[in-house]
Design a protein around this motif. Structure first.
Motif, PDB file in Angstrom:
ATOM      1  N   ASP A  35     -44.818   9.234   7.090  1.00 52.23           N
ATOM      2  CA  ASP A  35     -45.656  10.342   6.626  1.00 52.23           C
ATOM      3  C   ASP A  35     -47.146  10.046   6.835  1.00 52.23           C
ATOM      4  OD1 ASP A  35     -46.713  12.578   5.473  1.00 52.23           O
ATOM      5  OD2 ASP A  35     -45.832  12.268   3.489  1.00 52.23           O
ATOM      6  N   ASP A  36     -47.537   9.971   8.090  1.00 49.75           N
ATOM      7  CA  ASP A  36     -48.946   9.784   8.441  1.00 49.75           C
ATOM      8  C   ASP A  36     -49.192  10.483   9.772  1.00 49.75           C
ATOM      9  OD1 ASP A  36     -51.539   8.812   9.110  1.00 49.75           O
ATOM     10  OD2 ASP A  36     -51.172   7.003   7.908  1.00 49.75           O
ATOM     11  N   TYR A  37     -50.170  11.402   9.787  1.00 53.88           N
ATOM     12  CA  TYR A  37     -50.401  12.177  11.005  1.00 53.88           C
ATOM     13  C   TYR A  37     -51.218  11.388  12.029  1.00 53.88           C
ATOM     14  CZ  TYR A  37     -55.163  12.989   9.408  1.00 53.88           C
ATOM     15  OH  TYR A  37     -56.461  12.811   9.010  1.00 53.88           O
ATOM     16  N   ASN A  38     -51.672  10.180  11.694  1.00 52.02           N
ATOM     17  CA  ASN A  38     -52.431   9.359  12.639  1.00 52.02           C
ATOM     18  C   ASN A  38     -51.494   8.458  13.428  1.00 52.02           C
ATOM     19  OD1 ASN A  38     -55.308   9.855  11.548  1.00 52.02           O
ATOM     20  ND2 ASN A  38     -54.132   9.237   9.739  1.00 52.02           N
ATOM     21  N   TRP A  39     -51.553   8.525  14.760  1.00 57.17           N
ATOM     22  CA  TRP A  39     -50.670   7.657  15.545  1.00 57.17           C
ATOM     23  C   TRP A  39     -51.005   6.183  15.319  1.00 57.17           C
ATOM     24  CZ3 TRP A  39     -52.921   4.188  18.741  1.00 57.17           C
ATOM     25  CH2 TRP A  39     -54.204   4.454  19.204  1.00 57.17           C
ATOM     26  N   ASP A  40     -52.310   5.896  15.095  1.00 57.60           N
ATOM     27  CA  ASP A  40     -52.687   4.479  15.019  1.00 57.60           C
ATOM     28  C   ASP A  40     -52.275   3.847  13.681  1.00 57.60           C
ATOM     29  OD1 ASP A  40     -54.602   6.064  13.831  1.00 57.60           O
ATOM     30  OD2 ASP A  40     -56.322   5.077  14.740  1.00 57.60           O
ATOM     31  N   TRP A  41     -52.440   4.594  12.581  1.00 59.45           N
ATOM     32  CA  TRP A  41     -51.959   4.064  11.303  1.00 59.45           C
ATOM     33  C   TRP A  41     -50.434   3.934  11.325  1.00 59.45           C
ATOM     34  CZ3 TRP A  41     -55.126   1.934   7.838  1.00 59.45           C
ATOM     35  CH2 TRP A  41     -56.499   2.265   7.919  1.00 59.45           C
ATOM     36  N   THR A  42     -49.803   4.880  12.014  1.00 63.65           N
ATOM     37  CA  THR A  42     -48.345   4.806  12.142  1.00 63.65           C
ATOM     38  C   THR A  42     -47.943   3.555  12.924  1.00 63.65           C
ATOM     39  OG1 THR A  42     -48.283   7.222  12.156  1.00 63.65           O
ATOM     40  CG2 THR A  42     -46.287   6.079  12.860  1.00 63.65           C
ATOM     41  N   LEU A  43     -48.709   3.255  13.966  1.00 65.80           N
ATOM     42  CA  LEU A  43     -48.394   2.075  14.773  1.00 65.80           C
ATOM     43  C   LEU A  43     -48.588   0.791  13.956  1.00 65.80           C
ATOM     44  CD1 LEU A  43     -47.553   1.124  17.595  1.00 65.80           C
ATOM     45  CD2 LEU A  43     -49.967   1.005  18.206  1.00 65.80           C
ATOM     46  N   GLN A  44     -49.601   0.778  13.094  1.00 65.20           N
ATOM     47  CA  GLN A  44     -49.784  -0.406  12.246  1.00 65.20           C
ATOM     48  C   GLN A  44     -48.601  -0.554  11.288  1.00 65.20           C
ATOM     49  OE1 GLN A  44     -53.624  -0.892  10.425  1.00 65.20           O
ATOM     50  NE2 GLN A  44     -52.915  -2.569   9.115  1.00 65.20           N
ATOM     51  N   HIS A  45     -48.143   0.570  10.779  1.00 67.39           N
ATOM     52  CA  HIS A  45     -46.952   0.543   9.927  1.00 67.39           C
ATOM     53  C   HIS A  45     -45.763  -0.040  10.702  1.00 67.39           C
ATOM     54  CE1 HIS A  45     -43.786   1.823   7.220  1.00 67.39           C
ATOM     55  NE2 HIS A  45     -43.230   2.490   8.217  1.00 67.39           N
ATOM     56  N   LEU A  46     -45.581   0.407  11.942  1.00 73.77           N
ATOM     57  CA  LEU A  46     -44.474  -0.125  12.761  1.00 73.77           C
ATOM     58  C   LEU A  46     -44.628  -1.626  12.954  1.00 73.77           C
ATOM     59  CD1 LEU A  46     -43.808   2.353  15.715  1.00 73.77           C
ATOM     60  CD2 LEU A  46     -42.915   2.383  13.395  1.00 73.77           C
ATOM     61  N   SER A  47     -45.877  -2.045  13.217  1.00 67.95           N
ATOM     62  CA  SER A  47     -46.123  -3.462  13.460  1.00 67.95           C
ATOM     63  C   SER A  47     -45.727  -4.284  12.240  1.00 67.95           C
ATOM     64  CB  SER A  47     -47.600  -3.674  13.803  1.00 67.95           C
ATOM     65  OG  SER A  47     -47.892  -5.048  13.904  1.00 67.95           O
ATOM     66  N   MET A  48     -46.002  -3.754  11.053  1.00 68.29           N
ATOM     67  CA  MET A  48     -45.699  -4.503   9.828  1.00 68.29           C
ATOM     68  C   MET A  48     -44.229  -4.403   9.450  1.00 68.29           C
ATOM     69  SD  MET A  48     -48.623  -5.750   9.145  1.00 68.29           S
ATOM     70  CE  MET A  48     -48.282  -6.512   7.569  1.00 68.29           C
ATOM     71  N   LYS A  49     -43.606  -3.250   9.739  1.00 66.84           N
ATOM     72  CA  LYS A  49     -42.292  -3.001   9.163  1.00 66.84           C
ATOM     73  C   LYS A  49     -41.146  -2.885  10.164  1.00 66.84           C
ATOM     74  CE  LYS A  49     -43.086  -3.608   5.129  1.00 66.84           C
ATOM     75  NZ  LYS A  49     -43.784  -2.892   4.073  1.00 66.84           N
ATOM     76  N   CYS A  50     -41.439  -2.754  11.437  1.00 66.23           N
ATOM     77  CA  CYS A  50     -40.331  -2.475  12.360  1.00 66.23           C
ATOM     78  C   CYS A  50     -40.343  -3.348  13.607  1.00 66.23           C
ATOM     79  CB  CYS A  50     -40.350  -0.986  12.733  1.00 66.23           C
ATOM     80  SG  CYS A  50     -38.968  -0.485  13.765  1.00 66.23           S
ATOM     81  N   VAL A  51     -41.495  -3.495  14.241  1.00 66.36           N
ATOM     82  CA  VAL A  51     -41.548  -4.297  15.474  1.00 66.36           C
ATOM     83  C   VAL A  51     -41.381  -5.778  15.110  1.00 66.36           C
ATOM     84  CG1 VAL A  51     -43.032  -5.004  17.399  1.00 66.36           C
ATOM     85  CG2 VAL A  51     -43.048  -2.630  16.623  1.00 66.36           C
ATOM     86  N   PRO A  52     -40.404  -6.477  15.711  1.00 69.31           N
ATOM     87  CA  PRO A  52     -40.183  -7.879  15.352  1.00 69.31           C
ATOM     88  C   PRO A  52     -41.438  -8.728  15.583  1.00 69.31           C
ATOM     89  CG  PRO A  52     -38.438  -7.069  16.795  1.00 69.31           C
ATOM     90  CD  PRO A  52     -39.483  -6.008  16.741  1.00 69.31           C
TER      91      PRO A  52
END
Ligand SMILES: *[C@@H]1O[C@H](CO)[C@@H](O)[C@H](O)[C@H]1NC(C)=O
Ligand SMILES: *[C@@H]1O[C@H](CO)[C@@H](O)[C@H](O)[C@H]1NC(C)=O
Ligand SMILES: *[C@@H]1O[C@H](CO)[C@@H](O)[C@H](O)[C@H]1NC(C)=O
Length: 483
Positions: A372-389
């Motif tokens: 739930d974030d309309y910013n691609w970059d904040w979303t990518l940081q979320h992925l980096s912390m929570k999804c990308v190994p």
């Protein structure tokens, strides 16, 4: 009387001096030439019979001149970094032949009636499907693992885009790049501007779910959409669209803020998965936006960074050319890079990475689309912390090679400040630091100590329609040029 006697010691000295002189001559004269020859040979090998040798000479002659023009203060280190074509390109299209693409293929129509949205929609479908490349005959294409493909995400600001293009025209080695421009607005002005590029091959792609085309329905703003600030119980009573799905702060969708994230992920997927020329491409993709401006050593820096990465940061999956630091010290930091983990506010400008990182992002597609974030970059940081190994680790240039000219800084009161004025500032800065560009060596200068966290989601991405559309980009049941 003067008598010369050849002492053994003097003989030794002469031999030493002669061999030193020879060594210097060999280093400064022979190496660039022989590597040039090497490139020629490689071209013959890969280009096969379909290539006119004369054309190749013209082509290489140009690159060679580009690589040397006017930079007296540069050392021979310049020539050791291949700014010319890759040594073992996987993707090769010979310049100067009229077989590079069918003659029937054409770029965007410059006569189409842009008030007719149905016409634009059809044209966009055609263009995404055919993938016409401007200037392909002139430059050909040779892409290998050390190549760079530039991708510009462009909106409607032709004046900004024009400035970016003028900076790109000065970049050393630009003629070996494939430039991809991803548009979310179809306009003759923008298409003419792209059509006027003469310095490299250019592919235009078009985000098909744009607000321009869908101006009165999703993903544009539908008359029955819930107002941003309406209370949920009232929204449910009113039965406005998706009344049951405000964002985590209780706000409803604002279409104008959603397009950028959609376009960003659509474009990445299209470049890596749908552009036929880039099938199997293993090199870097450098992401730019239409309101950036770049230094003429940006490709040189990126290639130097690749070497540093291979040597000193095998787990770095991203190279970042830009930063927003207020003061830039090129004298001290011109050739320094820093290791860090991805932080949206620090590392979102001038990012470069390969298919490897894209594959990791793609695996997190569901997380990207549902966050739930309309910013691609904040979303990518979320992925980096929570999804990308292992998180997204990177190297960043300490002295920026990319400038954001879209906003004129905090101290400027006026909202419509002049991008050309900002560019003049940047140009002054670059001229003053000219001797520190194209650094002879690039080396790691420590690790960022910045604290990492999974950022709090900013909301604005609660509506199921946004999430579903984002999912659909990854979904195989829709034709690629519509996805
Ligand atoms: C290339 O263009 C020339 C002139 O238009 C034409 O004569 C020739 O047949 C073309 N070659 C190919 C392979 O299409
Ligand atoms: C362009 O398209 C609009 C919308 O369909 C139409 O009203 C207009 O007449 C068209 N103009 C021309 C010159 O065909
Ligand atoms: C593709 O669509 C299906 C439903 O039709 C959905 O369950 C799935 O998550 C979608 N795939 C991706 C990668 O989003």
């Amino acid at each position: 009387m003067f008598r010369m006697r050849l002492h053994p010691r003097r003989a030794l000295r002469i031999v030493l001096v002669v061999s030193m002189v020879l060594f210097v001559i060999l280093n400064f004269q022979m190496i660039p030439d022989s590597s040039e020859e090497q490139r020629l040979r490689n071209h013959h090998m890969v280009a096969g019979g379909g290539l006119a040798v004369e054309d190749m000479h013209v082509q290489l002659g140009n690159s060679q001149r580009n690589a040397r023009h006017g930079d007296d203060h540069k050392s021979d280190a310049d020539f050791r970094v291949s700014l010319s074509r890759p040594v073992h390109p996987k993707i090769v299209i010979a310049a100067g032949s009229n077989q590079t693409q069918p003659a029937s293929l054409q770029g965007p129509s410059l006569t189409l009636n842009t008030s007719n949205l149905e016409e634009i929609k059809q044209e966009i479908q055609r263009l995404n499907k055919e993938q016409y490349v401007h200037n392909l005959d002139k430059f050909g294409l040779a892409l290998g693992s050390e190549s760079i493909v530039m991708v510009i995400q462009a909106h409607n600001r032709a004046d900004h885009l024009k400035l970016l293009i003028s900076s790109l025209s000065k970049v050393r080695g630009i003629d070996n790049v494939l430039l991809v421009v991803s548009h979310d607005v179809y306009s003759h002005e923008l298409n003419e501007l792209i059509g006027s590029i003469t310095f490299c091959p250019v592919l235009q792609i078009f985000f098909p779910h744009s607000q321009q085309i869908y101006h009165n329905r999703f993903p544009g703003e539908d008359p029955n959409d819930c107002p941003r600030d309406i209370k949920k119980d009232q929204a449910v009573l009113k039965q406005c669209n998706n009344a049951g799905h405000p964002d985590k702060y209780g706000h409803y969708r604002e279409s104008k803020y959603c397009q950028t994230k959609h376009h960003w992920i659509w474009k990445l997927r299209f470049v890596f998965e749908e552009v036929r020329l880039l099938e199997g491409y293993e090199g870097h993709v450098l992401l730019l936006e239409d309101d950036y401006y770049v230094s003429e050593d940006i490709l040189f820096s990126l290639q130097m960074m690749q070497n540093v990465r291979n040597k000193d940061c095998a787990d770095c999956r991203m190279l970042v050319l830009g930063n927003y630091d207020k003061s830039q010290n090129y004298k001290v930091n011109g050739g320094k890079v820093e290791r860090a983990y991805w932080i949206s506010s620090k590392h979102n400008m001038g990012m470069a990475f390969t298919r490897n990182l894209w594959t990791e992002i793609k695996k997190c597609g569901k997380e990207f689309c549902d966050h739930d974030d309309y910013n691609w970059d904040w979303t990518l940081q979320h992925l980096s912390m929570k999804c990308v190994p292992n998180k997204i680790r990177l190297l960043k240039m300490k002295a920026t090679r990319v400038f954001h000219i879209g906003e004129c800084g905090m101290h400027t009161k006026s909202k419509n400040c002049d991008p050309a004025a900002k560019v003049r500032q940047v140009e002054t800065q670059l001229t003053q630091n000219r001797q520190y560009l194209f650094p002879n060596t690039v080396a790691v200068d420590g690790d960022s100590r910045f604290k990492l966290r999974d950022p709090k989601a900013n909301g604005g991405w609660g509506d199921n329609r946004d999430r579903n559309m984002c999912h659909s980009f990854f979904n195989k049941s829709i034709p690629p040029f519509l996805r």
